[in-house]
Write a protein that holds these residues in place. Sequence first.
Motif, PDB file in Angstrom:
ATOM      1  N   ALA A 168       0.757  -1.196   0.063  1.00  0.00           N
ATOM      2  CA  ALA A 168      -0.059  -0.005  -0.121  1.00  0.00           C
ATOM      3  C   ALA A 168       0.890   1.312  -0.123  1.00  0.00           C
ATOM      4  O   ALA A 168       0.678   2.064  -0.796  1.00  0.00           O
ATOM      5  N   ALA A 169       1.806   1.256   0.992  1.00  0.00           N
ATOM      6  CA  ALA A 169       2.742   2.326   0.862  1.00  0.00           C
ATOM      7  C   ALA A 169       3.444   2.760  -0.396  1.00  0.00           C
ATOM      8  O   ALA A 169       3.623   3.582  -0.740  1.00  0.00           O
ATOM      9  N   ASN A 170       3.864   1.632  -0.939  1.00  0.00           N
ATOM     10  CA  ASN A 170       4.448   1.855  -2.249  1.00  0.00           C
ATOM     11  C   ASN A 170       3.824   2.327  -3.502  1.00  0.00           C
ATOM     12  O   ASN A 170       4.206   2.963  -4.421  1.00  0.00           O
ATOM     13  N   ARG A 171       2.451   2.072  -3.388  1.00  0.00           N
ATOM     14  CA  ARG A 171       1.312   2.637  -4.376  1.00  0.00           C
ATOM     15  C   ARG A 171       1.313   4.170  -4.007  1.00  0.00           C
ATOM     16  O   ARG A 171       1.297   4.848  -5.254  1.00  0.00           O
ATOM     17  N   ALA A 172       1.382   4.467  -2.612  1.00  0.00           N
ATOM     18  CA  ALA A 172       1.186   5.999  -2.497  1.00  0.00           C
ATOM     19  C   ALA A 172       2.359   6.651  -2.984  1.00  0.00           C
ATOM     20  O   ALA A 172       2.603   7.760  -3.534  1.00  0.00           O
ATOM     21  N   LEU A 173       3.772   5.920  -2.470  1.00  0.00           N
ATOM     22  CA  LEU A 173       5.021   6.538  -2.968  1.00  0.00           C
ATOM     23  C   LEU A 173       5.090   6.852  -4.484  1.00  0.00           C
ATOM     24  O   LEU A 173       5.896   7.660  -4.779  1.00  0.00           O
ATOM     25  N   ALA A 174       4.614   5.749  -5.195  1.00  0.00           N
ATOM     26  CA  ALA A 174       4.987   5.959  -6.611  1.00  0.00           C
ATOM     27  C   ALA A 174       4.076   6.895  -7.189  1.00  0.00           C
ATOM     28  O   ALA A 174       4.558   7.728  -8.167  1.00  0.00           O
ATOM     29  N   ASP A 175       2.890   7.217  -6.742  1.00  0.00           N
ATOM     30  CA  ASP A 175       2.013   8.314  -6.917  1.00  0.00           C
ATOM     31  C   ASP A 175       2.713   9.987  -6.592  1.00  0.00           C
ATOM     32  O   ASP A 175       2.655  10.528  -7.502  1.00  0.00           O
ATOM     33  N   ASP A 176       3.688   9.672  -6.013  1.00  0.00           N
ATOM     34  CA  ASP A 176       4.291  11.043  -5.453  1.00  0.00           C
ATOM     35  C   ASP A 176       5.573  11.031  -6.003  1.00  0.00           C
ATOM     36  O   ASP A 176       6.048  11.867  -6.431  1.00  0.00           O
ATOM     37  N   LEU A 177       6.425  10.014  -6.116  1.00  0.00           N
ATOM     38  CA  LEU A 177       7.939  10.116  -6.498  1.00  0.00           C
ATOM     39  C   LEU A 177       7.894  10.166  -8.315  1.00  0.00           C
ATOM     40  O   LEU A 177       9.006  10.535  -8.471  1.00  0.00           O
ATOM     41  N   ALA A 178       6.719   9.854  -8.918  1.00  0.00           N
ATOM     42  CA  ALA A 178       6.771   9.906 -10.168  1.00  0.00           C
ATOM     43  C   ALA A 178       7.051  11.030 -10.644  1.00  0.00           C
ATOM     44  O   ALA A 178       7.530  11.234 -11.795  1.00  0.00           O
ATOM     45  N   GLN A 179       6.526  12.154  -9.946  1.00  0.00           N
ATOM     46  CA  GLN A 179       6.649  13.486 -10.385  1.00  0.00           C
ATOM     47  C   GLN A 179       8.251  14.070 -10.422  1.00  0.00           C
ATOM     48  O   GLN A 179       8.757  14.752 -11.201  1.00  0.00           O
ATOM     49  N   ASP A 180       8.972  13.081  -9.978  1.00  0.00           N
ATOM     50  CA  ASP A 180      10.570  13.275  -9.844  1.00  0.00           C
ATOM     51  C   ASP A 180      11.265  12.187 -10.977  1.00  0.00           C
ATOM     52  O   ASP A 180      12.734  12.092 -10.768  1.00  0.00           O
ATOM     53  N   GLY A 181      10.489  11.527 -11.518  1.00  0.00           N
ATOM     54  CA  GLY A 181      11.118  10.445 -12.351  1.00  0.00           C
ATOM     55  C   GLY A 181      11.484   9.345 -11.692  1.00  0.00           C
ATOM     56  O   GLY A 181      12.515   8.681 -12.066  1.00  0.00           O
ATOM     57  N   ILE A 182      11.080   8.885 -10.189  1.00  0.00           N
ATOM     58  CA  ILE A 182      11.393   7.945  -9.458  1.00  0.00           C
ATOM     59  C   ILE A 182      10.718   6.775  -9.390  1.00  0.00           C
ATOM     60  O   ILE A 182       9.304   6.998  -9.323  1.00  0.00           O
ATOM     61  N   ARG A 183      10.931   5.563  -9.905  1.00  0.00           N
ATOM     62  CA  ARG A 183      10.161   4.313 -10.121  1.00  0.00           C
ATOM     63  C   ARG A 183      10.156   3.779  -8.506  1.00  0.00           C
ATOM     64  O   ARG A 183      11.417   3.677  -7.968  1.00  0.00           O
ATOM     65  N   ILE A 184       9.043   3.001  -8.234  1.00  0.00           N
ATOM     66  CA  ILE A 184       9.076   2.032  -7.131  1.00  0.00           C
ATOM     67  C   ILE A 184       8.240   1.142  -7.171  1.00  0.00           C
ATOM     68  O   ILE A 184       7.122   1.209  -7.849  1.00  0.00           O
ATOM     69  N   ASN A 185       8.707  -0.307  -6.952  1.00  0.00           N
ATOM     70  CA  ASN A 185       8.118  -1.424  -7.093  1.00  0.00           C
ATOM     71  C   ASN A 185       8.130  -2.174  -5.909  1.00  0.00           C
ATOM     72  O   ASN A 185       9.074  -2.135  -4.980  1.00  0.00           O
ATOM     73  N   SER A 186       7.233  -3.434  -5.663  1.00  0.00           N
ATOM     74  CA  SER A 186       7.273  -4.217  -5.006  1.00  0.00           C
ATOM     75  C   SER A 186       7.524  -5.572  -5.560  1.00  0.00           C
ATOM     76  O   SER A 186       6.937  -5.871  -6.556  1.00  0.00           O
ATOM     77  N   VAL A 187       8.152  -6.620  -4.727  1.00  0.00           N
ATOM     78  CA  VAL A 187       8.362  -7.914  -5.180  1.00  0.00           C
ATOM     79  C   VAL A 187       7.880  -8.706  -4.170  1.00  0.00           C
ATOM     80  O   VAL A 187       8.264  -8.506  -2.713  1.00  0.00           O
ATOM     81  N   SER A 188       7.104  -9.818  -4.315  1.00  0.00           N
ATOM     82  CA  SER A 188       6.314 -10.689  -3.279  1.00  0.00           C
ATOM     83  C   SER A 188       6.891 -12.066  -3.400  1.00  0.00           C
ATOM     84  O   SER A 188       5.946 -12.884  -4.066  1.00  0.00           O
ATOM     85  N   PRO A 189       8.036 -12.349  -2.883  1.00  0.00           N
ATOM     86  CA  PRO A 189       8.404 -13.647  -2.928  1.00  0.00           C
ATOM     87  C   PRO A 189       7.359 -14.774  -2.419  1.00  0.00           C
ATOM     88  O   PRO A 189       7.157 -14.245  -1.407  1.00  0.00           O
ATOM     89  N   GLY A 190       7.657 -15.922  -2.614  1.00  0.00           N
ATOM     90  CA  GLY A 190       7.006 -16.874  -1.590  1.00  0.00           C
ATOM     91  C   GLY A 190       7.954 -17.622  -0.900  1.00  0.00           C
ATOM     92  O   GLY A 190       8.615 -16.888  -0.337  1.00  0.00           O
ATOM     93  N   GLN A 191       7.982 -18.721  -0.445  1.00  0.00           N
ATOM     94  CA  GLN A 191       8.881 -19.317   0.460  1.00  0.00           C
ATOM     95  C   GLN A 191      10.194 -19.449  -0.168  1.00  0.00           C
ATOM     96  O   GLN A 191      10.228 -20.504  -0.959  1.00  0.00           O
ATOM     97  N   ILE A 192      11.271 -18.919   0.335  1.00  0.00           N
ATOM     98  CA  ILE A 192      12.653 -18.979  -0.047  1.00  0.00           C
ATOM     99  C   ILE A 192      13.516 -19.464   1.021  1.00  0.00           C
ATOM    100  O   ILE A 192      13.334 -18.961   2.135  1.00  0.00           O
ATOM    101  N   GLN A 193      14.433 -20.373   0.795  1.00  0.00           N
ATOM    102  CA  GLN A 193      15.132 -20.734   1.832  1.00  0.00           C
ATOM    103  C   GLN A 193      16.213 -19.920   2.135  1.00  0.00           C
ATOM    104  O   GLN A 193      17.498 -20.139   1.562  1.00  0.00           O
ATOM    105  N   THR A 194      15.914 -19.011   2.944  1.00  0.00           N
ATOM    106  CA  THR A 194      16.915 -18.242   3.547  1.00  0.00           C
ATOM    107  C   THR A 194      17.087 -18.180   4.956  1.00  0.00           C
ATOM    108  O   THR A 194      16.403 -19.109   5.434  1.00  0.00           O
ATOM    109  N   PRO A 195      18.230 -17.696   5.441  1.00  0.00           N
ATOM    110  CA  PRO A 195      18.355 -17.838   6.979  1.00  0.00           C
ATOM    111  C   PRO A 195      17.108 -17.350   7.514  1.00  0.00           C
ATOM    112  O   PRO A 195      16.858 -17.893   8.884  1.00  0.00           O
ATOM    113  N   MET A 196      16.182 -16.530   7.459  1.00  0.00           N
ATOM    114  CA  MET A 196      15.253 -16.135   8.264  1.00  0.00           C
ATOM    115  C   MET A 196      14.177 -17.288   8.286  1.00  0.00           C
ATOM    116  O   MET A 196      13.747 -17.511   9.180  1.00  0.00           O
ATOM    117  N   ILE A 197      13.874 -18.050   7.115  1.00  0.00           N
ATOM    118  CA  ILE A 197      12.946 -18.875   6.882  1.00  0.00           C
ATOM    119  C   ILE A 197      13.483 -20.088   7.764  1.00  0.00           C
ATOM    120  O   ILE A 197      12.782 -21.100   8.287  1.00  0.00           O
TER     121      ILE A 197
END
Length: 199
Positions: A168-197
Amino acid sequence: MTQQCSTSPNSPVIVTGAASGIGLACAEALVAAGRPVALWDISDTVIASAEKLAQTSGRACIGCVVDVASVAALRAAVVQSRAALGPIGGLVHAAGVAGVGPLDQLEPAQWDTVININLRAEIFLAQALRTDMKSLPGSAIVGIASINATLGNAMNPSYSASKGGMLAANRALADDLAQDGIRINSVSPGQIQTPMIQQ
């Protein structure tokens, strides 16, 4: 009509959570693409990770021990990273904690820690980096969210909330930062075998 803009393909990138897992993989991919990288993590092993990456790639890399739950600490680390590498043209916010604990076990301090690291840090990093990124065409931010942002998980409501908040925040930031030519995106991984998992 297609609009094209010049980019700054060699501008430095900050990667949080870069001592291991997805953060380290992102740092490695960025260096392979020719980008200088500031690797941030709360673990001091990030220093060795940055040194190894710099040696094997020949690219400028620095390691910064940073607690991104502290807004003052992340702002200071932005200054340190900029001084070492120059104006920052990219951010990958991969730092995160799982916050495992169902509703009946939730504590306010645990909730605050998860939100501050997983969500709040990206917002204040975007704020601190906006001027740099505005000056570097093609600048971009990527937030590492999670499948739990939309799926939910009974075992980690704080984590799910933090990642849903990022979307949600990145959608709001995208609406704001676009005026400065800055892109913002989110990536939603599934279960990845990392130290946290693995914990």
